[in-house]
Design an enzyme around this catalytic site. Structure first.
Site, mmCIF file in Angstrom:
data_model
loop_
_atom_site.group_PDB
_atom_site.id
_atom_site.type_symbol
_atom_site.label_atom_id
_atom_site.label_comp_id
_atom_site.label_asym_id
_atom_site.label_seq_id
_atom_site.Cartn_x
_atom_site.Cartn_y
_atom_site.Cartn_z
ATOM 1 N N ASP A 152 2.432 -0.139 -3.016
ATOM 2 C CA ASP A 152 3.050 0.016 -1.873
ATOM 3 C C ASP A 152 4.985 0.557 -1.651
ATOM 4 O O ASP A 152 5.449 -0.290 -1.268
ATOM 5 C CB ASP A 152 2.604 0.027 -0.463
ATOM 6 C CG ASP A 152 1.798 -0.060 -0.156
ATOM 7 O OD1 ASP A 152 0.693 0.720 0.111
ATOM 8 O OD2 ASP A 152 0.479 -1.206 0.367
ATOM 9 N N ASP A 188 4.826 -3.405 -8.628
ATOM 10 C CA ASP A 188 3.693 -3.472 -6.880
ATOM 11 C C ASP A 188 3.059 -2.022 -6.555
ATOM 12 O O ASP A 188 4.169 -1.038 -6.910
ATOM 13 C CB ASP A 188 5.117 -3.488 -5.419
ATOM 14 C CG ASP A 188 5.120 -3.391 -4.302
ATOM 15 O OD1 ASP A 188 3.591 -4.535 -3.744
ATOM 16 O OD2 ASP A 188 5.369 -2.543 -3.549
HETATM 17 C C1 BG6 Z 1 1.695 -4.513 0.457
HETATM 18 C C2 BG6 Z 1 2.810 -3.478 1.934
HETATM 19 O O1 BG6 Z 1 1.830 -3.833 -0.920
HETATM 20 O O2 BG6 Z 1 0.736 -4.732 1.686
HETATM 21 C C3 BG6 Z 1 2.821 -4.799 3.320
HETATM 22 O O3 BG6 Z 1 4.036 -3.257 1.729
HETATM 23 C C4 BG6 Z 1 1.280 -4.239 3.480
HETATM 24 O O4 BG6 Z 1 3.290 -3.187 4.640
HETATM 25 C C5 BG6 Z 1 0.598 -4.384 2.561
HETATM 26 O O5 BG6 Z 1 1.101 -4.739 5.409
HETATM 27 C C6 BG6 Z 1 -0.662 -5.490 3.109
HETATM 28 O O6 BG6 Z 1 -1.577 -4.051 2.873
HETATM 29 P P1 BG6 Z 1 -2.810 -3.599 3.527
HETATM 30 O O7 BG6 Z 1 -3.124 -2.122 2.808
HETATM 31 O O8 BG6 Z 1 -4.015 -4.895 2.977
HETATM 32 O O9 BG6 Z 1 -3.262 -4.013 4.422
HETATM 33 MG MG MG Z 2 5.725 -2.309 -1.473
#
Ligand code: BG6
Ligand code: MG
Length: 217
Positions: free
Chosen positions: A10, A8
């Site tokens: 984030d 993963d």
């Molecule tokens: C995930 C995060 O990796 O990505 C979430 O943990 C986030 O918090 C999701 O909502 C979507 O991310 P993005 O960057 O496309 O808004």
């Molecule tokens: Mg994550």
């Protein structure tokens, strides 16, 4: 035998969870809706639109789909402007060296993230150089806890899911990797809940889990 590790993004390779929270909080403040760190925590791992539903939980009115799409776009603009300051120094401690070492041990490495900003984040942090494949929010239609992003990453690597391990900091992510039939390694927040088969608090703790692979003759 495990021969691929799917990460993963984030909250695992880069600590962007705090930036997601700040960007949602700015939007919530702008709309006059309370938004707590506990709600922010529940946004981990799930899609942008699913996160927005959590942000709007304490609103005293309902919003149309068009308004919601506009709010999600507004949050993403705020988030992307925060990402402009991202550098290789913002990766989780050990991220670069652990990915490099896993590759040296013979593992195939991929990203399995629901973010549509993943390519930008990987490029700005330089993490892209260690990854053999990238599955992100632009390639999938169902976000975690659905297994789609982990299965897509395994497919891009050409490795059967049972030979993959998934590393994630969100309960939704661990559930996704589990549903994909993969070995699970919970990191940080998810590890506090003992959600994974293995539960770690630093990326260096991955190394004892993944010994050198035998070279195939
Ligand atoms: C995930 C995060 O990796 O990505 C979430 O943990 C986030 O918090 C999701 O909502 C979507 O991310 P993005 O960057 O496309 O808004
Ligand atoms: Mg994550």
């Amino acid at each position: 035998m495990i021969c691929a590790v799917l990460f993963d993004l984030d909250g695992v390779l880069v600590d962007t969870n705090a930036l997601h929270f700040l960007a949602w909080k700015e939007l919530a403040d702008h709309l006059g809706i309370p938004f707590t760190p506990e709600q922010g925590n529940r946004c981990r791992g799930i899609s942008r639109m699913a996160s927005l539903e959590i942000v709007l939980e304490q609103a005293d009115r309902t919003y149309t789909q068009a308004e919601k799409e506009q709010f999600a776009a507004e949050k993403n603009r705020r988030y992307q402007s925060m990402l402009e300051d991202l550098t290789p120094g913002h990766t989780t401690p050990g991220a670069g060296s652990v990915l490099q070492e896993l590759k040296r041990r013979g593992y195939r490495l991929a990203l399995a993230s629901g973010s549509k900003n993943a390519a930008l984040i990987l490029a700005r942090t330089g993490l892209d150089r260690w990854l053999d494949a990238v599955a992100d929010g632009t390639l999938i239609t169902r976000s975690k806890p659905d297994p789609e992003v982990f299965l897509t990453a395994a497919g891009l690597l050409g490795v059967p899911p049972q030979q993959c391990a998934g590393v994630d900091d969100a309960l939704a992510g661990i559930q996704a990797a589990k549903s994909a039939g993969m070995m699970t390694v919970a990191f940080g927040e998810a590890a506090l809940h003992r959600a994974g088969e293995h539960n770690i608090q630093t990326l260096e703790e991955l190394l004892p889990l993944f010994p050198f692979l035998e070279a195939t003759p």
